[in-house]
Design a protein around this motif. Structure first.
Motif, PDB file in Angstrom:
ATOM      1  N   MET A   8      37.781  41.253  41.399  1.00 44.00           N
ATOM      2  CA  MET A   8      36.472  40.973  40.402  1.00 44.00           C
ATOM      3  C   MET A   8      36.009  39.656  40.621  1.00 44.00           C
ATOM      4  SD  MET A   8      35.915  41.789  36.539  1.00 44.00           S
ATOM      5  CE  MET A   8      35.430  43.250  36.512  1.00 44.00           C
ATOM      6  N   VAL A  10      33.345  36.954  39.036  1.00 43.36           N
ATOM      7  CA  VAL A  10      32.608  36.851  37.795  1.00 43.36           C
ATOM      8  C   VAL A  10      31.990  35.346  37.800  1.00 43.36           C
ATOM      9  CG1 VAL A  10      32.317  36.919  35.072  1.00 43.36           C
ATOM     10  CG2 VAL A  10      34.334  38.186  36.458  1.00 43.36           C
ATOM     11  N   ARG A  17      28.203  34.429  44.103  1.00 42.67           N
ATOM     12  CA  ARG A  17      28.556  36.113  44.004  1.00 42.67           C
ATOM     13  C   ARG A  17      28.511  36.793  45.539  1.00 42.67           C
ATOM     14  NH1 ARG A  17      25.393  36.532  39.170  1.00 42.67           N
ATOM     15  NH2 ARG A  17      24.087  37.766  40.170  1.00 42.67           N
ATOM     16  N   ALA A  34      30.263  40.517  38.990  1.00 40.85           N
ATOM     17  CA  ALA A  34      29.592  40.444  37.616  1.00 40.85           C
ATOM     18  C   ALA A  34      28.992  39.260  37.491  1.00 40.85           C
ATOM     19  CB  ALA A  34      30.577  40.811  36.313  1.00 40.85           C
ATOM     20  N   GLU A  39      28.727  41.414  31.367  1.00 40.80           N
ATOM     21  CA  GLU A  39      28.960  42.603  32.488  1.00 40.80           C
ATOM     22  C   GLU A  39      30.542  42.813  33.038  1.00 40.80           C
ATOM     23  OE1 GLU A  39      26.378  43.629  36.430  1.00 40.80           O
ATOM     24  OE2 GLU A  39      26.664  41.654  35.970  1.00 40.80           O
ATOM     25  N   ALA A  40      31.213  41.667  33.149  1.00 44.14           N
ATOM     26  CA  ALA A  40      32.434  42.050  33.517  1.00 44.14           C
ATOM     27  C   ALA A  40      33.251  42.951  32.206  1.00 44.14           C
ATOM     28  CB  ALA A  40      33.219  40.719  33.767  1.00 44.14           C
ATOM     29  N   TRP A  44      34.832  46.565  33.532  1.00 42.03           N
ATOM     30  CA  TRP A  44      36.600  46.360  33.779  1.00 42.03           C
ATOM     31  C   TRP A  44      37.056  47.564  33.582  1.00 42.03           C
ATOM     32  CZ3 TRP A  44      39.714  42.752  35.291  1.00 42.03           C
ATOM     33  CH2 TRP A  44      40.965  43.095  35.028  1.00 42.03           C
ATOM     34  N   TYR A  49      41.904  46.274  39.057  1.00 41.40           N
ATOM     35  CA  TYR A  49      41.623  44.973  39.608  1.00 41.40           C
ATOM     36  C   TYR A  49      42.984  44.517  39.991  1.00 41.40           C
ATOM     37  CZ  TYR A  49      37.107  46.094  38.133  1.00 41.40           C
ATOM     38  OH  TYR A  49      35.795  46.638  38.041  1.00 41.40           O
ATOM     39  N   VAL A  52      41.267  38.300  39.513  1.00 43.95           N
ATOM     40  CA  VAL A  52      39.945  37.816  39.169  1.00 43.95           C
ATOM     41  C   VAL A  52      39.609  36.714  39.630  1.00 43.95           C
ATOM     42  CG1 VAL A  52      38.412  37.746  37.066  1.00 43.95           C
ATOM     43  CG2 VAL A  52      39.994  39.580  36.952  1.00 43.95           C
ATOM     44  N   LEU A  54      37.121  33.866  38.512  1.00 47.44           N
ATOM     45  CA  LEU A  54      36.319  33.688  37.261  1.00 47.44           C
ATOM     46  C   LEU A  54      35.831  32.186  37.246  1.00 47.44           C
ATOM     47  CD1 LEU A  54      35.558  34.521  34.489  1.00 47.44           C
ATOM     48  CD2 LEU A  54      37.771  33.752  33.668  1.00 47.44           C
TER      49      LEU A  54
END
Length: 242
Positions: A8, A10, A17, A34, A39-40, A44, A49, A52, A54
């Protein structure tokens, strides 16, 4: 079972992104992106996942707040994206249990290397074959505590498991494998992340502080993980393997 790594990403920057999504997908990974923490959170529950990526500085809910929420949900590895000037936020992020960080601007290949290193440390990387250093299988006993490398877990003197992040586990394993030996911050940083620590890098100090709390080791007067002034850290207790 699908062994494809699911990452993921974020970040509120659309270009980052898109860049990371395309780059990681070319490496055979599945990516869910996200634009912010809100949104994440919605995405989720829809997937499982492995890690992440981030960004700390986002509008609305910050990356730090989202990392705190993640830690309440699952012990998923986290690689933070930070600006060079965000040292304080980076330290707080590491205290929350993030496994590594990459400063912006970054090379996608460097981030990929960090992702793979974190996944190896946390055991989330499947199907990759043996690593250069095989994990020991014998249980390690010290000061009433037990580290079980086969299960990657720590048991307190009462036999109750104490949850560790991937980074905390790796740091403790390094220390128990080298008892009564001084390990400098540079040595620990190099062993853990494959790079030298910068002059203002407190990542190791933060990780040691977290680990002391887990081991109920008084930070002001530690008896297990001692600080060597001008040197580094040492696990000051006998260790037995069985």
């Amino acid at each position: 079972m699908d062994q494809t790594l699911h990452i993921m990403v974020v970040d509120d920057d659309r270009e980052i992104r898109d860049l990371l999504s395309k780059f990681l997908e070319r490496q055979g990974m599945r990516v869910t992106a996200a634009r912010d923490a809100r949104e994440a959170r919605k995405l989720w529950p829809l997937g499982r996942y492995h890690l992440v990526v981030l960004d700390l500085m986002m509008p609305g809910e910050s990356g730090l707040d989202f990392a705190r929420w993640l830690r309440s949900q699952e012990d998923v590895p986290i690689v933070m994206l930070t600006a060079m000037a965000e040292e304080t936020d980076r330290i707080v992020g590491l205290e929350l249990g993030a496994d590594d960080y990459v400063a912006k601007p970054f090379n996608p290949r460097e981030l990929l290397a960090r992702i793979r290193a974190v996944l190896r440390r946390t055991g989330a990387e499947g199907g990759g074959g043996p690593t250069a250093k095989e994990a020991p299988t014998k249980d390690i006993h010290f000061a009433g505590w037990t580290l079980e490398p086969g299960r990657r877990r720590l048991l307190n003197p009462e036999g109750v498991e104490v949850p560790l992040t991937g980074g905390e586990y790796e740091l403790l394993q390094l220390l128990v494998e080298r008892p009564n030996r001084v390990l400098t911050r540079d040595m620990l940083m190099d062993l853990l992340r494959g790079r030298q620590a910068g002059p203002f890098d407190r990542a190791i100090d933060v990780a040691v502080s977290r680990l002391r709390r887990k081991l109920e080791d008084d930070g002001r007067n530690p008896t297990l993980i001692k600080t060597v002034r001008g040197g580094g850290y040492v696990l000051a207790t006998p260790v037995e393997k069985a």
